[in-house]
Design a protein around this motif. Structure first.
Motif, PDB file in Angstrom:
ATOM      1  N   GLN A   1     -20.026 -10.842  -8.731  1.00 53.57           N
ATOM      2  CA  GLN A   1     -20.610 -10.015  -7.679  1.00 53.57           C
ATOM      3  C   GLN A   1     -19.515  -9.174  -7.026  1.00 53.57           C
ATOM      4  N   VAL A   2     -19.751  -7.858  -7.011  1.00 54.30           N
ATOM      5  CA  VAL A   2     -18.780  -6.952  -6.414  1.00 54.30           C
ATOM      6  C   VAL A   2     -18.833  -7.049  -4.896  1.00 54.30           C
ATOM      7  N   GLN A   3     -17.659  -7.153  -4.300  1.00 59.37           N
ATOM      8  CA  GLN A   3     -17.574  -7.156  -2.835  1.00 59.37           C
ATOM      9  C   GLN A   3     -16.372  -6.349  -2.387  1.00 59.37           C
ATOM     10  N   LEU A   4     -16.591  -5.553  -1.346  1.00 60.00           N
ATOM     11  CA  LEU A   4     -15.525  -4.887  -0.615  1.00 60.00           C
ATOM     12  C   LEU A   4     -15.712  -5.262   0.842  1.00 60.00           C
ATOM     13  N   VAL A   5     -14.748  -5.951   1.414  1.00 58.10           N
ATOM     14  CA  VAL A   5     -14.876  -6.449   2.772  1.00 58.10           C
ATOM     15  C   VAL A   5     -13.773  -5.860   3.633  1.00 58.10           C
ATOM     16  N   GLU A   6     -14.193  -5.018   4.570  1.00 58.64           N
ATOM     17  CA  GLU A   6     -13.242  -4.393   5.495  1.00 58.64           C
ATOM     18  C   GLU A   6     -12.993  -5.293   6.695  1.00 58.64           C
ATOM     19  N   SER A   7     -11.812  -5.204   7.250  1.00 58.76           N
ATOM     20  CA  SER A   7     -11.470  -5.944   8.461  1.00 58.76           C
ATOM     21  C   SER A   7     -10.365  -5.190   9.196  1.00 58.76           C
ATOM     22  N   GLY A   8     -10.143  -5.609  10.442  1.00 61.47           N
ATOM     23  CA  GLY A   8      -9.053  -5.033  11.220  1.00 61.47           C
ATOM     24  C   GLY A   8      -9.482  -4.026  12.268  1.00 61.47           C
ATOM     25  N   GLY A   9     -10.751  -3.696  12.315  1.00 61.05           N
ATOM     26  CA  GLY A   9     -11.217  -2.765  13.331  1.00 61.05           C
ATOM     27  C   GLY A   9     -11.224  -3.389  14.700  1.00 61.05           C
ATOM     28  N   GLY A  10     -11.501  -2.565  15.695  1.00 57.93           N
ATOM     29  CA  GLY A  10     -11.567  -3.061  17.053  1.00 57.93           C
ATOM     30  C   GLY A  10     -11.436  -1.948  18.056  1.00 57.93           C
ATOM     31  N   LEU A  11     -11.197  -2.336  19.296  1.00 66.10           N
ATOM     32  CA  LEU A  11     -11.033  -1.397  20.410  1.00 66.10           C
ATOM     33  C   LEU A  11      -9.539  -1.205  20.673  1.00 66.10           C
ATOM     34  N   VAL A  12      -9.112   0.047  20.730  1.00 65.15           N
ATOM     35  CA  VAL A  12      -7.702   0.344  20.969  1.00 65.15           C
ATOM     36  C   VAL A  12      -7.613   1.549  21.896  1.00 65.15           C
ATOM     37  N   GLN A  13      -6.561   1.589  22.685  1.00 66.38           N
ATOM     38  CA  GLN A  13      -6.364   2.719  23.602  1.00 66.38           C
ATOM     39  C   GLN A  13      -5.829   3.930  22.850  1.00 66.38           C
ATOM     40  N   PRO A  14      -6.079   5.121  23.367  1.00 66.53           N
ATOM     41  CA  PRO A  14      -5.493   6.314  22.754  1.00 66.53           C
ATOM     42  C   PRO A  14      -3.974   6.182  22.629  1.00 66.53           C
ATOM     43  N   GLY A  15      -3.461   6.598  21.483  1.00 64.57           N
ATOM     44  CA  GLY A  15      -2.047   6.457  21.206  1.00 64.57           C
ATOM     45  C   GLY A  15      -1.673   5.160  20.521  1.00 64.57           C
ATOM     46  N   GLY A  16      -2.616   4.243  20.443  1.00 68.09           N
ATOM     47  CA  GLY A  16      -2.358   2.952  19.838  1.00 68.09           C
ATOM     48  C   GLY A  16      -2.471   2.968  18.324  1.00 68.09           C
ATOM     49  N   SER A  17      -2.329   1.782  17.744  1.00 60.63           N
ATOM     50  CA  SER A  17      -2.347   1.631  16.289  1.00 60.63           C
ATOM     51  C   SER A  17      -3.278   0.496  15.872  1.00 60.63           C
ATOM     52  N   LEU A  18      -3.789   0.629  14.672  1.00 57.85           N
ATOM     53  CA  LEU A  18      -4.566  -0.425  14.017  1.00 57.85           C
ATOM     54  C   LEU A  18      -4.252  -0.395  12.534  1.00 57.85           C
ATOM     55  N   ARG A  19      -4.379  -1.553  11.903  1.00 59.44           N
ATOM     56  CA  ARG A  19      -4.250  -1.633  10.449  1.00 59.44           C
ATOM     57  C   ARG A  19      -5.532  -2.216   9.875  1.00 59.44           C
ATOM     58  N   LEU A  20      -6.209  -1.427   9.083  1.00 63.13           N
ATOM     59  CA  LEU A  20      -7.420  -1.886   8.418  1.00 63.13           C
ATOM     60  C   LEU A  20      -7.082  -2.436   7.042  1.00 63.13           C
ATOM     61  N   SER A  21      -7.866  -3.417   6.626  1.00 59.72           N
ATOM     62  CA  SER A  21      -7.737  -3.976   5.285  1.00 59.72           C
ATOM     63  C   SER A  21      -9.095  -3.946   4.597  1.00 59.72           C
ATOM     64  N   CYS A  22      -9.071  -3.823   3.295  1.00 59.70           N
ATOM     65  CA  CYS A  22     -10.284  -3.893   2.484  1.00 59.70           C
ATOM     66  C   CYS A  22      -9.984  -4.800   1.304  1.00 59.70           C
ATOM     67  N   ALA A  23     -10.594  -5.966   1.306  1.00 56.84           N
ATOM     68  CA  ALA A  23     -10.379  -6.939   0.243  1.00 56.84           C
ATOM     69  C   ALA A  23     -11.460  -6.795  -0.809  1.00 56.84           C
ATOM     70  N   ALA A  24     -11.041  -6.671  -2.059  1.00 55.11           N
ATOM     71  CA  ALA A  24     -11.967  -6.429  -3.164  1.00 55.11           C
ATOM     72  C   ALA A  24     -12.089  -7.656  -4.060  1.00 55.11           C
ATOM     73  N   SER A  25     -13.279  -7.831  -4.616  1.00 53.99           N
ATOM     74  CA  SER A  25     -13.511  -8.889  -5.580  1.00 53.99           C
ATOM     75  C   SER A  25     -14.673  -8.500  -6.479  1.00 53.99           C
ATOM     76  N   GLY A  26     -14.732  -9.121  -7.653  1.00 50.43           N
ATOM     77  CA  GLY A  26     -15.848  -8.887  -8.550  1.00 50.43           C
ATOM     78  C   GLY A  26     -15.666  -7.746  -9.527  1.00 50.43           C
ATOM     79  N   PHE A  27     -14.515  -7.088  -9.486  1.00 54.00           N
ATOM     80  CA  PHE A  27     -14.219  -6.030 -10.459  1.00 54.00           C
ATOM     81  C   PHE A  27     -12.693  -5.954 -10.605  1.00 54.00           C
ATOM     82  N   THR A  28     -12.242  -5.211 -11.609  1.00 53.00           N
ATOM     83  CA  THR A  28     -10.812  -5.128 -11.888  1.00 53.00           C
ATOM     84  C   THR A  28     -10.181  -4.080 -10.992  1.00 53.00           C
ATOM     85  N   PHE A  29      -9.708  -4.549  -9.870  1.00 47.45           N
ATOM     86  CA  PHE A  29      -9.234  -3.692  -8.780  1.00 47.45           C
ATOM     87  C   PHE A  29      -8.185  -2.690  -9.258  1.00 47.45           C
TER      88      PHE A  29
END
Length: 117
Positions: A1-29
């Protein structure tokens, strides 16, 4: 089963930073180019950044050039989006997409990013 699962979002102030991740499974990434898109309420889905299957080539949307960086780790089946100098107009749901020539595209469900003071 193919899955792409994003994480790392949220609330941040202007000028700030975030790092998003996307974990894949079920196919040859490692065979798939990966992209991050975003969609804000009432707006069309916008391509944010893309990276080739081997990580050697990247493309960015004009609105994020110089602020966002896409990367991938094929050993971990994960693609990342480092977002710096965030602005309120970056507020959106961020989704990752896997694509390969002559093959189906896969989308994740998305992660919410809100930039607000």
């Amino acid at each position: 089963q193919v899955q792409l699962v994003e994480s790392g979002g949220g609330l941040v102030q202007p000028g700030g930073s975030l790092r998003l991740s996307c974990a894949a499974s079920g196919f040859t990434f490692r065979y798939y180019a990966m992209s991050w898109y975003r969609q804000a309420p009432g707006k069309e889905r916008e391509m944010v950044a893309s990276i080739s299957s081997d990580g050697g080539s990247t493309i960015y949307g004009d609105s994020v050039k110089g602020r966002f960086t896409i990367s991938r780790d094929n050993a971990k089946n994960t693609v990342y989006l480092q977002m710096n100098s965030l602005k309120p107009e970056d507020t959106a749901v961020y989704l990752c997409k896997a694509r390969r020539a002559m093959a189906a595209e896969y989308w994740g469900q998305g992660t919410q990013v809100t930039v607000s003071s």
